[in-house]
Each structure stands twice: as C-alpha cells, then as structure tokens.
Write a protein that holds these residues in place. Sequence first.
Motif, PDB file in Angstrom:
ATOM      1  N   LEU A 248      -2.079  -1.468  -1.176  1.00  0.00           N
ATOM      2  CA  LEU A 248      -2.610  -0.114  -0.998  1.00  0.00           C
ATOM      3  C   LEU A 248      -2.026   0.561   0.233  1.00  0.00           C
ATOM      4  O   LEU A 248      -1.648   1.739   0.201  1.00  0.00           O
ATOM      5  N   GLY A 249      -1.930  -0.177   1.334  1.00  0.00           N
ATOM      6  CA  GLY A 249      -1.386   0.411   2.561  1.00  0.00           C
ATOM      7  C   GLY A 249       0.126   0.451   2.594  1.00  0.00           C
ATOM      8  O   GLY A 249       0.717   1.353   3.183  1.00  0.00           O
ATOM      9  N   GLY A 250       0.763  -0.548   1.973  1.00  0.00           N
ATOM     10  CA  GLY A 250       2.227  -0.623   1.977  1.00  0.00           C
ATOM     11  C   GLY A 250       2.716  -1.915   2.591  1.00  0.00           C
ATOM     12  O   GLY A 250       2.529  -2.138   3.792  1.00  0.00           O
ATOM     13  N   THR A 251       3.325  -2.773   1.776  1.00  0.00           N
ATOM     14  CA  THR A 251       3.720  -4.099   2.256  1.00  0.00           C
ATOM     15  C   THR A 251       5.036  -4.093   3.030  1.00  0.00           C
ATOM     16  O   THR A 251       5.350  -5.075   3.697  1.00  0.00           O
ATOM     17  N   ARG A 252       5.806  -3.021   2.941  1.00  0.00           N
ATOM     18  CA  ARG A 252       7.072  -2.950   3.682  1.00  0.00           C
ATOM     19  C   ARG A 252       6.955  -2.140   4.970  1.00  0.00           C
ATOM     20  O   ARG A 252       7.949  -1.869   5.626  1.00  0.00           O
ATOM     21  N   VAL A 253       5.739  -1.757   5.316  1.00  0.00           N
ATOM     22  CA  VAL A 253       5.463  -1.078   6.588  1.00  0.00           C
ATOM     23  C   VAL A 253       4.524  -1.979   7.370  1.00  0.00           C
ATOM     24  O   VAL A 253       3.506  -2.439   6.835  1.00  0.00           O
ATOM     25  N   PHE A 254       4.835  -2.244   8.627  1.00  0.00           N
ATOM     26  CA  PHE A 254       4.079  -3.251   9.370  1.00  0.00           C
ATOM     27  C   PHE A 254       2.577  -2.995   9.355  1.00  0.00           C
ATOM     28  O   PHE A 254       1.772  -3.882   9.058  1.00  0.00           O
ATOM     29  N   LEU A 255       2.159  -1.771   9.688  1.00  0.00           N
ATOM     30  CA  LEU A 255       0.722  -1.470   9.752  1.00  0.00           C
ATOM     31  C   LEU A 255       0.133  -1.083   8.395  1.00  0.00           C
ATOM     32  O   LEU A 255      -1.054  -0.797   8.306  1.00  0.00           O
ATOM     33  N   GLY A 256       0.956  -1.086   7.350  1.00  0.00           N
ATOM     34  CA  GLY A 256       0.480  -0.702   6.025  1.00  0.00           C
ATOM     35  C   GLY A 256      -0.735  -1.501   5.559  1.00  0.00           C
ATOM     36  O   GLY A 256      -1.766  -0.924   5.193  1.00  0.00           O
ATOM     37  N   PRO A 257      -0.676  -2.844   5.560  1.00  0.00           N
ATOM     38  CA  PRO A 257      -1.829  -3.623   5.120  1.00  0.00           C
ATOM     39  C   PRO A 257      -3.072  -3.396   5.986  1.00  0.00           C
ATOM     40  O   PRO A 257      -4.198  -3.413   5.481  1.00  0.00           O
ATOM     41  N   PHE A 258      -2.865  -3.167   7.278  1.00  0.00           N
ATOM     42  CA  PHE A 258      -3.988  -2.913   8.192  1.00  0.00           C
ATOM     43  C   PHE A 258      -4.693  -1.612   7.803  1.00  0.00           C
ATOM     44  O   PHE A 258      -5.923  -1.566   7.685  1.00  0.00           O
ATOM     45  N   VAL A 259      -3.915  -0.569   7.576  1.00  0.00           N
ATOM     46  CA  VAL A 259      -4.475   0.708   7.130  1.00  0.00           C
ATOM     47  C   VAL A 259      -5.100   0.555   5.748  1.00  0.00           C
ATOM     48  O   VAL A 259      -6.172   1.099   5.472  1.00  0.00           O
ATOM     49  N   GLY A 260      -4.439  -0.220   4.881  1.00  0.00           N
ATOM     50  CA  GLY A 260      -4.971  -0.454   3.545  1.00  0.00           C
ATOM     51  C   GLY A 260      -6.336  -1.094   3.565  1.00  0.00           C
ATOM     52  O   GLY A 260      -7.213  -0.748   2.756  1.00  0.00           O
ATOM     53  N   GLY A 261      -6.562  -2.018   4.485  1.00  0.00           N
ATOM     54  CA  GLY A 261      -7.868  -2.667   4.603  1.00  0.00           C
ATOM     55  C   GLY A 261      -8.964  -1.689   4.995  1.00  0.00           C
ATOM     56  O   GLY A 261     -10.070  -1.720   4.439  1.00  0.00           O
ATOM     57  N   ILE A 262      -8.655  -0.804   5.926  1.00  0.00           N
ATOM     58  CA  ILE A 262      -9.641   0.188   6.370  1.00  0.00           C
ATOM     59  C   ILE A 262      -9.952   1.178   5.251  1.00  0.00           C
ATOM     60  O   ILE A 262     -11.115   1.475   4.969  1.00  0.00           O
ATOM     61  N   VAL A 263      -8.903   1.684   4.582  1.00  0.00           N
ATOM     62  CA  VAL A 263      -9.097   2.627   3.474  1.00  0.00           C
ATOM     63  C   VAL A 263      -9.898   1.981   2.357  1.00  0.00           C
ATOM     64  O   VAL A 263     -10.806   2.595   1.773  1.00  0.00           O
ATOM     65  N   TYR A 264      -9.594   0.732   2.054  1.00  0.00           N
ATOM     66  CA  TYR A 264     -10.279   0.007   0.983  1.00  0.00           C
ATOM     67  C   TYR A 264     -11.782  -0.078   1.239  1.00  0.00           C
ATOM     68  O   TYR A 264     -12.590   0.151   0.339  1.00  0.00           O
TER      69      TYR A 264
END
Length: 316
Positions: A248-264
């Motif tokens: 959801l956040g983006g696996t090829r961007v370092f902070l993508g998964p971190f942002v994805g967790g918050i959005v989720y």
Amino acid sequence: MGSVNEWRIHLYSTIAILVFLAAAPLFTSQYYTRLLAVGILFGLAATGFNILYGYTGLLSFGHAMFWGLGAYGVAIGLLKLGMGYASSYLFALSLVALTALVTGYLSLRHTKIYFAILTLAFGQLVYAVVLKYRDVTGGDEGLYGIPRPLGSIPSYYYLVLATASVILVLVWLLLRSPLGLVFQTIRDDAFRAETLGYNVSRMRLLSFVISALVTGVAGSLYSPLQGAVTPESLYWTFSAEIVFMAILGGTRVFLGPFVGGIVYVFLRDYAMDVTEYWLFAMGLALAVLIYVLPQGILGAIIEQVLKKTRRSSDGR
C-alpha cells in the motif's frame, strides 16, 4: 542531477512525516494518539518485512510470528517472569531472533512460493504452540493487564515514535551500506551475487533475521500500548495485513511501508465506523488503491514530485 533531487525529496518527505508525527498529539484526542501509535508500530513492522521482500526479494507470510513473539515475549517477561521492562524487551527480542534463525534456516532451503508457504506453516505452528501452553500464554484468551511504561498514552506515544525513528535510521543506514547493497544484488540476480563470491544462503538468512527483529521490536512495543496480547497477533491473516501495508505504501520507497502501515490503520478504523461490512469495504478499498497506484501511495507521490522537478529543470 536526478539522483540528487531524488535524495532531497526523500529527505524532505522523511522530515515532514516525522515533524507531523511529533506534533500530532498536540492537536488530536487521546483516542487518535493511540491509533497513531498503532499505525507507527504497524508501519515499523511493514518496514521490517520490506527488508526481506523489497530489498532481498523474498516474500514471507510468517511475519505475524515475529510480531506476536515480540508482543508475547514482553508480556510473559513482565507478568510471568517478574522481569523489568528492559529485561522483558531483551527477552522478547532474543526469542524473536532465535525463532527467526531456526525458521529462516529451514525455510530458506527453498525460494519463491515454497519459501512463502514454509514461513506460513512455521507461523501457524507457533500460533498453535501459543494456544496450547495456556499456563504461560493464557491460551486463546491471551494475557491482560500488561503495564505500560511512562503511564499515559501521550508519553508512551513519544517513546514509540522515538524508538521507531531510531530503528528507521538504522535500517536506512543498513540498506545503503555494502551489506544492504548485497541484499539488493541478491534480489536482482542471485546467480550474479554468487559469481561475485557472496554466500547467498547466508546473506538471505541474515536479511531474514534482521527483518524479523525489526518486526519483533514493533510487536514488543504493541502489547504494553494495548495492555493485552491475544493469539490473533500471531495468526496468518495478520501476516497478510503486513504484506498489504508494505504494498500500500510502496515497497521500492524506503518509507513507503511505514506510511502504508499508518494509512492502513486509519482506513480500517474509518471502515469499521461506517459499515458493519468493514472487512469487505477494506478489501475493496485496498484493491482499488493498489490497482490505481501500483507503486504505492508514497511511491506515487514521490514519482509525481520527481517528474515536476525534472520538468522545471528541463525548462531552465
């Protein structure tokens, strides 16, 4: 020039996210402060998962195992063994590391879908063990009354944010170190990595253990936040949620998964408020988001900013 601009955009976006997270408790209620703390921990767990998936090229459906072991390890240390907070956290992370070492060694005899299935199987095995040993784990009821260090939710929130920030910096440095570049070489071409002299199996196992520890740190901070831990934290469906967060956040961007967790977390909370069919609504919303933004939310934002920056540079 493009790489310099990309580095600056990543830096500025990181600073903006951390400043927002630091200021958030000042203008939100305690309920949303707690929810944001959960989001930070989910994001940290997804970041840990992405070390293995996004940077080493291995899909795991067993990361709930490490989240749950971190959560249970702290709870057992505090409630059953009479340990202090520091000792309980060390106990939990030792448990996570040992489990990751054993399950990783056995699972990494295979790759691709076979590896994913093995991690799923080991996760369900640990889930079954937790259910069985009721005297230690509370069985299907879990453990309750876990004390929270620092007492109040806002104070604990800043402990969570500070810990997550330190871990994120360490992971950032790791992934840009020679070891991190080896992980990415294995992701892109394992055969080439072998011809360069790297022990691919050993490097994958190291990535697996580091990935598990980051997710375990998040889990160990989660149980004191909630004051409880239940076997659902180890169930395979939560592993799937971690995968969704990262994508959801983006696996090829370092902070993508971190942002994805918050959005989720906030998407789930909103869906639960507006409909009793929130699981269906969540699944539909996530499917649409991933279809429309295959590079992830943060990945899409950074991509658009980079395009505008390049256009303005070309215009000069």
